[in-house]
Design a protein around this motif. Sequence first.
Motif, PDB file in Angstrom:
ATOM      1  N   LEU A   1       0.839  -1.205   0.000  1.00 47.89           N
ATOM      2  CA  LEU A   1       0.000   0.000   0.000  1.00 47.89           C
ATOM      3  C   LEU A   1       0.871   1.251   0.000  1.00 47.89           C
ATOM      4  N   VAL A   2       1.923   1.205   0.808  1.00 51.64           N
ATOM      5  CA  VAL A   2       2.790   2.386   0.881  1.00 51.64           C
ATOM      6  C   VAL A   2       3.590   2.539  -0.408  1.00 51.64           C
ATOM      7  N   CYS A   3       4.245   1.459  -0.851  1.00 48.04           N
ATOM      8  CA  CYS A   3       5.117   1.667  -2.015  1.00 48.04           C
ATOM      9  C   CYS A   3       4.324   1.721  -3.313  1.00 48.04           C
ATOM     10  N   GLY A   4       3.130   1.170  -3.320  1.00 46.13           N
ATOM     11  CA  GLY A   4       2.376   1.169  -4.572  1.00 46.13           C
ATOM     12  C   GLY A   4       1.338   2.262  -4.698  1.00 46.13           C
ATOM     13  N   HIS A   5       0.896   2.818  -3.589  1.00 49.85           N
ATOM     14  CA  HIS A   5      -0.222   3.757  -3.675  1.00 49.85           C
ATOM     15  C   HIS A   5       0.064   5.166  -3.199  1.00 49.85           C
ATOM     16  N   LEU A   6       1.144   5.330  -2.463  1.00 46.54           N
ATOM     17  CA  LEU A   6       1.437   6.676  -1.976  1.00 46.54           C
ATOM     18  C   LEU A   6       1.945   7.508  -3.151  1.00 46.54           C
ATOM     19  N   LYS A   7       1.258   8.606  -3.388  1.00 48.06           N
ATOM     20  CA  LYS A   7       1.636   9.424  -4.537  1.00 48.06           C
ATOM     21  C   LYS A   7       2.921  10.185  -4.246  1.00 48.06           C
ATOM     22  N   ARG A   8       3.728  10.284  -5.264  1.00 40.13           N
ATOM     23  CA  ARG A   8       4.940  11.083  -5.107  1.00 40.13           C
ATOM     24  C   ARG A   8       4.621  12.520  -5.468  1.00 40.13           C
ATOM     25  N   VAL A   9       5.194  13.445  -4.721  1.00 38.30           N
ATOM     26  CA  VAL A   9       4.978  14.846  -5.068  1.00 38.30           C
ATOM     27  C   VAL A   9       5.990  15.237  -6.142  1.00 38.30           C
ATOM     28  N   ILE A  10       5.581  16.142  -6.980  1.00 39.46           N
ATOM     29  CA  ILE A  10       6.437  16.566  -8.086  1.00 39.46           C
ATOM     30  C   ILE A  10       7.370  17.683  -7.614  1.00 39.46           C
ATOM     31  N   VAL A  11       8.635  17.519  -7.941  1.00 41.89           N
ATOM     32  CA  VAL A  11       9.614  18.547  -7.565  1.00 41.89           C
ATOM     33  C   VAL A  11       9.370  19.806  -8.399  1.00 41.89           C
ATOM     34  N   PRO A  12       9.267  20.969  -7.751  1.00 37.82           N
ATOM     35  CA  PRO A  12       9.093  22.202  -8.520  1.00 37.82           C
ATOM     36  C   PRO A  12      10.275  22.401  -9.467  1.00 37.82           C
ATOM     37  N   GLU A  13       9.990  22.833 -10.678  1.00 38.34           N
ATOM     38  CA  GLU A  13      11.062  22.968 -11.672  1.00 38.34           C
ATOM     39  C   GLU A  13      12.138  23.955 -11.226  1.00 38.34           C
ATOM     40  N   SER A  14      11.701  24.958 -10.478  1.00 38.60           N
ATOM     41  CA  SER A  14      12.653  25.995 -10.084  1.00 38.60           C
ATOM     42  C   SER A  14      13.693  25.502  -9.078  1.00 38.60           C
ATOM     43  N   LEU A  15      13.403  24.388  -8.421  1.00 42.63           N
ATOM     44  CA  LEU A  15      14.275  23.967  -7.316  1.00 42.63           C
ATOM     45  C   LEU A  15      15.691  23.610  -7.766  1.00 42.63           C
ATOM     46  N   ALA A  16      15.796  22.779  -8.800  1.00 45.72           N
ATOM     47  CA  ALA A  16      17.125  22.381  -9.283  1.00 45.72           C
ATOM     48  C   ALA A  16      17.902  23.612  -9.747  1.00 45.72           C
ATOM     49  N   LEU A  17      17.190  24.530 -10.411  1.00 47.59           N
ATOM     50  CA  LEU A  17      17.850  25.743 -10.906  1.00 47.59           C
ATOM     51  C   LEU A  17      18.368  26.604  -9.764  1.00 47.59           C
ATOM     52  N   SER A  18      17.548  26.760  -8.744  1.00 46.09           N
ATOM     53  CA  SER A  18      18.022  27.632  -7.662  1.00 46.09           C
ATOM     54  C   SER A  18      19.128  26.972  -6.849  1.00 46.09           C
ATOM     55  N   ILE A  19      19.110  25.633  -6.774  1.00 43.32           N
ATOM     56  CA  ILE A  19      20.231  24.960  -6.103  1.00 43.32           C
ATOM     57  C   ILE A  19      21.525  25.204  -6.888  1.00 43.32           C
ATOM     58  N   LYS A  20      21.439  25.011  -8.209  1.00 48.01           N
ATOM     59  CA  LYS A  20      22.639  25.225  -9.047  1.00 48.01           C
ATOM     60  C   LYS A  20      23.139  26.657  -8.921  1.00 48.01           C
TER      61      LYS A  20
ATOM     62  N   LEU B   1      25.032  14.252  -7.155  1.00 44.63           N
ATOM     63  CA  LEU B   1      24.033  14.496  -6.116  1.00 44.63           C
ATOM     64  C   LEU B   1      22.669  14.991  -6.622  1.00 44.63           C
ATOM     65  N   LEU B   2      22.657  15.681  -7.745  1.00 44.59           N
ATOM     66  CA  LEU B   2      21.343  16.175  -8.205  1.00 44.59           C
ATOM     67  C   LEU B   2      20.358  15.078  -8.616  1.00 44.59           C
ATOM     68  N   PRO B   3      20.845  13.912  -9.097  1.00 45.07           N
ATOM     69  CA  PRO B   3      19.867  12.849  -9.394  1.00 45.07           C
ATOM     70  C   PRO B   3      19.040  12.409  -8.179  1.00 45.07           C
ATOM     71  N   VAL B   4      19.483  12.745  -6.993  1.00 43.08           N
ATOM     72  CA  VAL B   4      18.749  12.344  -5.788  1.00 43.08           C
ATOM     73  C   VAL B   4      17.652  13.360  -5.444  1.00 43.08           C
ATOM     74  N   LEU B   5      17.585  14.436  -6.226  1.00 44.65           N
ATOM     75  CA  LEU B   5      16.647  15.523  -5.907  1.00 44.65           C
ATOM     76  C   LEU B   5      15.203  15.049  -5.709  1.00 44.65           C
ATOM     77  N   ASP B   6      14.737  14.201  -6.596  1.00 48.55           N
ATOM     78  CA  ASP B   6      13.335  13.777  -6.500  1.00 48.55           C
ATOM     79  C   ASP B   6      13.024  13.022  -5.205  1.00 48.55           C
ATOM     80  N   PRO B   7      13.749  11.930  -4.898  1.00 52.51           N
ATOM     81  CA  PRO B   7      13.467  11.275  -3.609  1.00 52.51           C
ATOM     82  C   PRO B   7      13.701  12.172  -2.399  1.00 52.51           C
ATOM     83  N   LEU B   8      14.703  13.040  -2.510  1.00 53.00           N
ATOM     84  CA  LEU B   8      15.019  13.916  -1.391  1.00 53.00           C
ATOM     85  C   LEU B   8      13.888  14.914  -1.128  1.00 53.00           C
ATOM     86  N   TYR B   9      13.346  15.466  -2.196  1.00 51.76           N
ATOM     87  CA  TYR B   9      12.238  16.416  -2.050  1.00 51.76           C
ATOM     88  C   TYR B   9      11.005  15.711  -1.488  1.00 51.76           C
ATOM     89  N   ASN B  10      10.767  14.492  -1.964  1.00 50.04           N
ATOM     90  CA  ASN B  10       9.623  13.736  -1.446  1.00 50.04           C
ATOM     91  C   ASN B  10       9.783  13.421   0.040  1.00 50.04           C
TER      92      ASN B  10
END
Lengths: 93, 197
Positions: A67-86, B22-31
């Motif tokens: 139930l946990v690994c199959g049904h828990l929805k993953r949240v989508i990472v905001p597109e801006s996040l990777a950019l602001s980290i970089k 390290l950036l490939p881990v972003l998705d699981p890390l954010y979740n």
Amino acid sequence: MESRFTETHQKLSDDGHESECDKIVKLLDLMIDGEASTEEQSYFNTHIEECVPCFESHQKQKLLKGLVCGHLKRVIVPESLALSIKARIQETV
Amino acid sequence: MSEQTGKQLSKEEKDARFEAELLPVLDPLYNFAYRLTLDEDDANDLVQETYLKAYRFFDYFEQGTNAKAWLFRILKNSFINEFRKKSKQPAKVDYSEVEGYYNSDDVEGEGGVASTTDMRTESVQDLIGDEVASALNALPVDFRTVIILCDLEGFTYEEMAKILDIPIGTVRSRLHRARNSLKEKLEKYAKSMGYNS
């Protein structure tokens, strides 16, 4: 609060020693998480072939994990996040 | 083997290596951050902070070792040190709103099955997902954490022990209690829907 699930399996056998079913309950998590040793696996599998309550407990535990690994929805990472980290890393000396 | 010691890298090389490893881990890390904080903005801040810390300590990170476990550990420590005090909820969250979007690729990944799936089945899947989420979010954060690490992210007990700084025996007993607690909540739900477990 302990769940009913645990309580029903925590009865000790008459002589006060841990019953086989008690040992099986302790192995449930190890089994579904793939952490049981070869000996533990064969002990477990032999037991649940003959013991219906333990067989059912195993099914339930697998279902719960599923139930946990199959049904828990993953949240989508905001597109801006990777950019602001970089960007922040590039600023860092 | 003798590729580099880390400290002699130029900033460009270091940045490139950092991003690649390290950036490939972003998705699981954010979740993970979201499941801990139950708030998208807090998750955002927590993940940024984690990457900045990781960058500062990147020289100590051994290439090819478990980047995911390392980042999860940093994030969990940041959460304990800063976020936990600040956010004292579980406040009332409208999960259907927060989690309204999700990765539909996962659902449809199994060889085109989804195209023939009828809408009713999909909404039942959604319903189960919502229920699992709210049962999980209602657990104490320590319980929530071990379930996420184990069942969602597939860490081994040994990795979990390192991420959480606790002995493996504690990982096992915490996981066991967490699952009992989750089971209890989901059984209540099943009963309220008219199922007998």
